[in-house]
Every structure is written in C-alpha cells, then in structure tokens.
Design an enzyme around this catalytic site. Structure first.
Site, PDB file in Angstrom:
ATOM      1  N   LYS A  48     -14.898  -9.750   1.891  1.00  0.00           N
ATOM      2  CA  LYS A  48     -14.301  -8.902   0.847  1.00  0.00           C
ATOM      3  C   LYS A  48     -14.353  -7.439   1.268  1.00  0.00           C
ATOM      4  O   LYS A  48     -13.415  -6.680   1.049  1.00  0.00           O
ATOM      5  CB  LYS A  48     -15.039  -9.127  -0.484  1.00  0.00           C
ATOM      6  CG  LYS A  48     -14.688 -10.474  -1.084  1.00  0.00           C
ATOM      7  CD  LYS A  48     -15.648 -10.969  -2.128  1.00  0.00           C
ATOM      8  CE  LYS A  48     -15.257 -12.407  -2.488  1.00  0.00           C
ATOM      9  NZ  LYS A  48     -16.311 -13.212  -3.024  1.00  0.00           N
ATOM     10  N   GLN A  92     -20.761 -12.146  -7.137  1.00  0.00           N
ATOM     11  CA  GLN A  92     -20.704 -13.201  -6.128  1.00  0.00           C
ATOM     12  C   GLN A  92     -21.504 -14.414  -6.602  1.00  0.00           C
ATOM     13  O   GLN A  92     -22.669 -14.296  -6.964  1.00  0.00           O
ATOM     14  CB  GLN A  92     -21.276 -12.663  -4.796  1.00  0.00           C
ATOM     15  CG  GLN A  92     -21.164 -13.630  -3.638  1.00  0.00           C
ATOM     16  CD  GLN A  92     -19.709 -13.937  -3.271  1.00  0.00           C
ATOM     17  OE1 GLN A  92     -18.888 -13.047  -3.136  1.00  0.00           O
ATOM     18  NE2 GLN A  92     -19.410 -15.213  -3.120  1.00  0.00           N
ATOM     19  N   ASP A 115     -11.906 -11.574 -10.599  1.00  0.00           N
ATOM     20  CA  ASP A 115     -12.044 -12.995 -10.286  1.00  0.00           C
ATOM     21  C   ASP A 115     -11.274 -13.846 -11.296  1.00  0.00           C
ATOM     22  O   ASP A 115     -11.120 -15.051 -11.098  1.00  0.00           O
ATOM     23  CB  ASP A 115     -13.536 -13.384 -10.338  1.00  0.00           C
ATOM     24  CG  ASP A 115     -14.078 -13.786  -8.978  1.00  0.00           C
ATOM     25  OD1 ASP A 115     -13.261 -14.009  -8.067  1.00  0.00           O
ATOM     26  OD2 ASP A 115     -15.305 -13.891  -8.841  1.00  0.00           O
TER      27      ASP A 115
END
Ligand code: NAP
Length: 277
Positions: A48, A92, A115
C-alpha cells in the site's frame, strides 16, 4: 485461453491516477493503522505504501503494539476522522483477538472508509448507491470489464462468503445483472454447482482446491486465494489443468491481488473528492 493480467491493468490504473494527482491542489492522504507485526500484514502494508508513493499520495503508517487497547485504537481513529488532511483510513486486518474488528472498522467515518467495509458502505452497496466499495470484489469486476467480459445474464458462482470478498461480490454482480450463487463450507455437492458457472470466483484460502473436474468448459475462472507454502504463492485453483479448460483465468500471483491495490488507489482519490472538493 486468455490470462486476465491484473498486474498490467493495475499499472494502467495507477498511471492514470498519478496523472490526475499531479493536477490536484493538495495531495490525497492515506493512513494505514497496523496492530502488531504479523509478517503477512507487513507485506500488505508495504504494498500500500509503494502504491501511495507511486501515485503521489501522502502516506502515514501508524504501527501500534500488539497490546494496544480497543479504546486507544478508537481514539486514534476519532482523531483521524476529524483531520482535514486525511482522506482515507484503513485498518490492516487481521487484528489481535482482544480487539473487536467490527467495532473498530465501523468507527471510521464512511467518507474515509477506503476499504468499503463499514456497515454504512456495505448497506449502500446492497442498494447500489455506494461510492467506496470493498477493494477485492470491485477489483474483480473491474478486471472483467477491462477484458470486456459481459457480466449481464451470466451465471456467477462464488465460493466463499466472507464479509471481505464473497458477500460484497454477490451484490456487485447482482447490480450488474448476473445470476449469482454463493457457496461455502456447508454447501452440499459443491462441484455440481461450480460446474454451472459461466464465471467462477473462488475465495476460500485452500491451495489448489478447484481442479478441472469442477469447472464448466470455457468458463471464466477468477482465483482470489493467496496461499503461501514454502515461501511460494498458490491460488485456490489448480492453474495448470484448469487453465486448459477455462476461456479466461487469473494467475496467482498477478491476477486479483494487484487489482485490489489498484482499487484502493481509486478509493483514496474518490474519498479525497468526497471530503475536499
Ligand atoms: P475467509 O474469511 O477465511 O473465508 C473463507 C470462506 O471460504 C468462508 O466463507 C468458508 O466457508 C469458505 N470455505 C472454506 N473452505 C471451504 C470449502 N472446502 N468449500 C467451500 N467453501 C469453503 O477468507 P477471505 O478473507 O475471504 O479470503 C479467502 C482467500 O482469499 C484467502 O486465501 C485470502 O488470502 C485471499 N484473499 C486475497 C485477496 C487478494 O487481494 N487477492 C484479498 C482478500 C483475500 P464458511 O463461511 O462456511 O466457513
């Protein structure tokens, strides 16, 4: 048989975003919160970071100790929610067992939820009005679109019903007029169903679980699985034999994984536009 090359489509998407970012007044910013130092999570956070640097985003990695409390994580998210210069917040996964991932995920304000996993953004997807959509399922649909594969009217069979992949994908494909079946570990006679698929998507996390006897001739096979064995990556599909029977297939690595990163880049830009323009 055609290989669905997620890596090259990702590169095209990132190049386009990079050109758009150059023209922006301020740089979009992505913040990734990681708890602990799980090796797989470190790899994903690093991917990322590389993406963010490539397209020209500001990137912040907040790495918290394994012992951090839920209250502390929530306080950090609350602060980032308020910060004007932060466009995307991502936690995460997986989190240590003492942290409730649903509560933490839902603390992110929907406009910064890059997300696409908050209950609000998930609900909007069900109603076909979401802006920020879960990256892996969106990446699958965009990969099919990049190869001009018609989704409408096709029978799509998804194996795996996780909140991250299977469930959002059902809605995305339904919104695109596919007929969708979803299977899981309690599904009886799985191969009877997988053999009906025009588009078969596997997301179960079991190395080479799907073999050529489980697919229909000339079907489109999307392998989401990432299984690391002896430092080598394998999908959920037995690529060598299934690729001889399929019309299109994704490789592992190089298929769905890169598309997931590309979709995150898209979501950060989308969040920037929602939050700042
Ligand atoms: P998950 O949360 O562990 O869910 C696995 C799903 O597979 C569950 O719904 C489970 O059924 C089902 N399942 C397990 N064994 C099965 C079997 N024998 N037959 C039928 N269904 C079975 O996994 P996930 O997070 O969705 O991830 C799945 C895989 O995709 C993993 O390898 C992961 O690393 C990979 N992944 C890749 C990307 C990417 O960017 N390429 C992104 C996300 C995930 P039950 O619900 O009944 O337990």
């Amino acid at each position: 048989m055609i290989i669905l090359d997620g890596k090259s489509i990702k590169n095209q998407i990132l190049d386009n975003i990079r050109l758009e970012v150059i023209k922006l007044k301020d740089k979009p910013k992505l913040v990734v919160i990681q708890v602990g130092d799980d090796p797989a999570s470190c790899v994903y956070v690093n991917q990322k970071k590389k993406m963010a640097e490539y397209v020209g985003y500001n990137f912040e990695h907040i790495n918290l100790p394994e012992s951090v409390s839920e209250d502390e994580v929530i306080k950090i998210i609350d602060k980032l929610n308020e910060e004007n210069g932060v466009d995307g917040i991502l936690v995460q996964m997986p989190l240590p067992n003492h942290l409730n991932s649903k509560i933490i995920q839902n603390r992110i304000i929907p406009s910064k939820d890059v997300d696409g996993l908050t209950d609000i953004n998930t609900g909007k997807l069900v109603h076909n009005c979401a802006s920020l959509i879960s990256c892996t399922p969106k990446g699958i649909v965009d990969l099919l679109d990049a190869y001009k594969i018609e989704i409408r009217g096709k029978h799509a069979v998804i194996v795996g019903r996780s909140d991250l992949v299977g469930k959002p994908l059902v809605n995305l494909l339904l919104n695109r007029d596919a007929t969708v079946s979803i299977c899981h570990s309690k599904t009886k006679d799985l191969s009877t169903i997988t053999k009906l698929a025009d588009i078969l998507i596997i997301a179960i996390g079991k190395k080479e679980f799907i073999d050529e006897s489980m697919i229909k001739d000339k079907s489109i096979v999307i392998d989401v699985g990432i299984n690391r064995v002896d430092n080598k990556l394998y999908g959920d599909v037995k690529f060598d034999t299934v690729s001889k029977k399929a019309s299109y297939i994704t490789p592992v690595p190089g298929g769905v994984g890169p598309m997931t990163i590309a979709e995150l880049a898209k979501n950060v830009l989308c969040a920037y536009k929602i939050n700042r323009q």
